[in-house]
Enzyme design. Structure first.
Site, PDB file in Angstrom:
ATOM      1  N   THR A  96       7.699  52.592  25.714  1.00  0.00           N
ATOM      2  CA  THR A  96       8.603  52.582  24.479  1.00  0.00           C
ATOM      3  C   THR A  96       7.406  52.744  23.300  1.00  0.00           C
ATOM      4  O   THR A  96       6.518  51.546  23.020  1.00  0.00           O
ATOM      5  CB  THR A  96       9.189  51.049  24.088  1.00  0.00           C
ATOM      6  OG1 THR A  96      10.382  51.298  25.111  1.00  0.00           O
ATOM      7  CG2 THR A  96       9.957  51.384  22.799  1.00  0.00           C
ATOM      8  N   LYS A 171      15.638  55.552  21.965  1.00  0.00           N
ATOM      9  CA  LYS A 171      15.595  54.355  22.308  1.00  0.00           C
ATOM     10  C   LYS A 171      15.368  53.434  21.118  1.00  0.00           C
ATOM     11  O   LYS A 171      15.734  52.169  21.017  1.00  0.00           O
ATOM     12  CB  LYS A 171      14.057  54.043  23.177  1.00  0.00           C
ATOM     13  CG  LYS A 171      13.561  52.865  23.099  1.00  0.00           C
ATOM     14  CD  LYS A 171      14.630  52.204  24.473  1.00  0.00           C
ATOM     15  CE  LYS A 171      14.026  50.811  24.928  1.00  0.00           C
ATOM     16  NZ  LYS A 171      12.810  50.576  25.605  1.00  0.00           N
ATOM     17  N   LYS A 239       7.195  44.706  18.319  1.00  0.00           N
ATOM     18  CA  LYS A 239       6.534  45.976  18.463  1.00  0.00           C
ATOM     19  C   LYS A 239       7.795  46.992  18.348  1.00  0.00           C
ATOM     20  O   LYS A 239       7.549  47.980  17.502  1.00  0.00           O
ATOM     21  CB  LYS A 239       6.023  46.089  19.895  1.00  0.00           C
ATOM     22  CG  LYS A 239       5.258  47.356  19.967  1.00  0.00           C
ATOM     23  CD  LYS A 239       5.929  48.574  20.744  1.00  0.00           C
ATOM     24  CE  LYS A 239       5.888  48.216  22.170  1.00  0.00           C
ATOM     25  NZ  LYS A 239       6.332  49.196  22.741  1.00  0.00           N
TER      26      LYS A 239
END
Length: 289
Positions: A96, A171, A239
Site C-alpha cells: 500500500t 486502495k 501511514k
C-alpha cells in the site's frame, strides 16, 4: 510459473505460501535473511540474499513491503529487482503505497520491457492467511491478464481498475471508508456501553440491518471486550491515511472525517497503541469518561 516474492511480513509470508501451495516455483527475499530461511524451511523453494538475486530469471516478481521508500529500495536500488529481471517478466506490487510511486515504477518498468501492476490488497492478515484477499490493480489489460492467475492464488477477488496508479487510488478509497466506519462503530459500542445495554446483543441485532459491515461483524465484539492484539496496526493505518490526505490535497477532494479520524489515531499512538489493531479507536472514548 517461476515467481519471486519480496517481503515476508504478516501479509507477504502467507501470500507467498499460497503461491507455493498452488504449485508455483517460489523464491523469496526478506530484509531479515533469517525470516526468508525459515520460510523456505517451512514451505520449500529457495531464497535470495538480495532482491536482485531473488528476481533473476523469474516470470513474475511480487512485492509487499512497508512504504514508498522501501519499495524503491527493493525495486530500483543498486541490488533491486530491476537490475536482474528479464524483459517480458512482470512486477506485481502489493504494497500500500502512493499512486506517484506506482507511476514512477511503471515508467521505469516500461523502459526495461518489464510489465508492471500496482496491486494493493484488502482483507488484513486473516485474509492473507486464508487466501481470501481483495486485490485492486492498476496497469494495462494484457499484463494484468498474465498476472491474474498468480494473484488469484491468495485472493477471492481481483480487478483491474485502470492504468498504473489506479490500484493505489482504489486502495485509498478503501481506507477512507474504513476510517469512518471504525470511528462510527467505536462511538456506537461506546454509547451502548454507557447506556447499560447488552452490547453483544445490540451488535447481533443491528448487524442484520442497514448498519451491518465487515468491521461490525469482525471487530465489534472485540472492541467491547477491549481486545486489540490482532489485525491491522494503528501505525500502518496512519501511514495509509497520510497517503490518502496527500492525494486529496492534490486532486481537490475534501476529506473532513478522514482528517479527523487520522488525528484520533494520533491520540491512540500517544497513548501507547501504535501496534494495536485499528479498532482501538474506542480507547480514546473510554479515556474521556
Amino acid at each position: 510459473m517461476k515467481i519471486a516474492f519480496l517481503g515476508l511480513g504478516v501479509m507477504g509470508s502467507p501470500m507467498a505460501r499460497h503461491l507455493a501451495a498452488k504449485g508455483h516455483e517460489v523464491t523469496v527475499y526478506n530484509r531479515t535473511a533469517a525470516k526468508a530461511e525459515a520460510w523456505v524451511a517451512a514451505n520449500g523453494g529457495r531464497f535470495g540474499r538480495t532482491p536482485a538475486e531473488a528476481a533473476a530469471g523469474q516470470d513474475i516478481v511480487m512485492s509487499c513491503v512497508g512504504n514508498d521508500d522501501d519499495l524503491r529500495a527493493i525495486i530500483l536500488g543498486a541490488e533491486g529487482a530491476f537490475t536482474a529481471m528479464k524483459a517480458g517478466a512482470i512486477l506485481v506490487d502489493h504494497t500500500t503505497a502512493s499512486a506517484d510511486v506506482a507511476r514512477e515504477i511503471a515508467a521505469k518498468a516500461g523502459e526495461k520491457g518489464i510489465g508492471f501492476i500496482d496491486a494493493p490488497v484488502s482483507g488484513g492478515q486473516a485474509g492473507a492467511e486464508n487466501g481470501v484477499l481483495t486485490v485492486m490493480c492498476g496497469g494495462d489489460a494484457e499484463t494484468y491478464a498474465r498476472a491474474e492467475p498468480a494473484i488469484l492464488c491468495f485472493a477471492r477477488a481481483s480487478r483491474l481498475m485502470g492504468p498504473a496508479g489506479s490500484g493505489q487510488l482504489t486502495k485509498m478509497v478503501n481506507q477512507i471508508c474504513i476510517a469512518g466506519l471504525v470511528q462510527a462503530l467505536s462511538e456506537g459500542v461506546h454509547f451502548a456501553q454507557s447506556a447499560g445495554l447488552d452490547v453483544e446483543a445490540v451488535l447481533d441485532v443491528i448487524s442484520k440491518g442497514a448498519a451491518g459491515s465487515w468491521q461490525m461483524e469482525n471487530r465489534g465484539k472485540t472492541m467491547n471486550q477491549g481486545k486489540f492484539d490482532f489485525g491491522f496496526a494503528v501505525d500502518w493505518m496512519r501511514k495509509d491515511l497520510s497517503i490518502c490526505l496527500s492525494e486529496a490535497r492534490r486532486n481537490g477532494a475534501t476529506l473532513p472525517v478522514t482528517a479527523l479520524v487520522d488525528q484520533f489515531y494520533g491520540e491512540v499512538q500517544k497513548n501507547g497503541g501504535r501496534r494495536w489493531d485499528t479498532s482501538s479507536l474506542i480507547t480514546r472514548l473510554k479515556k474521556a469518561e
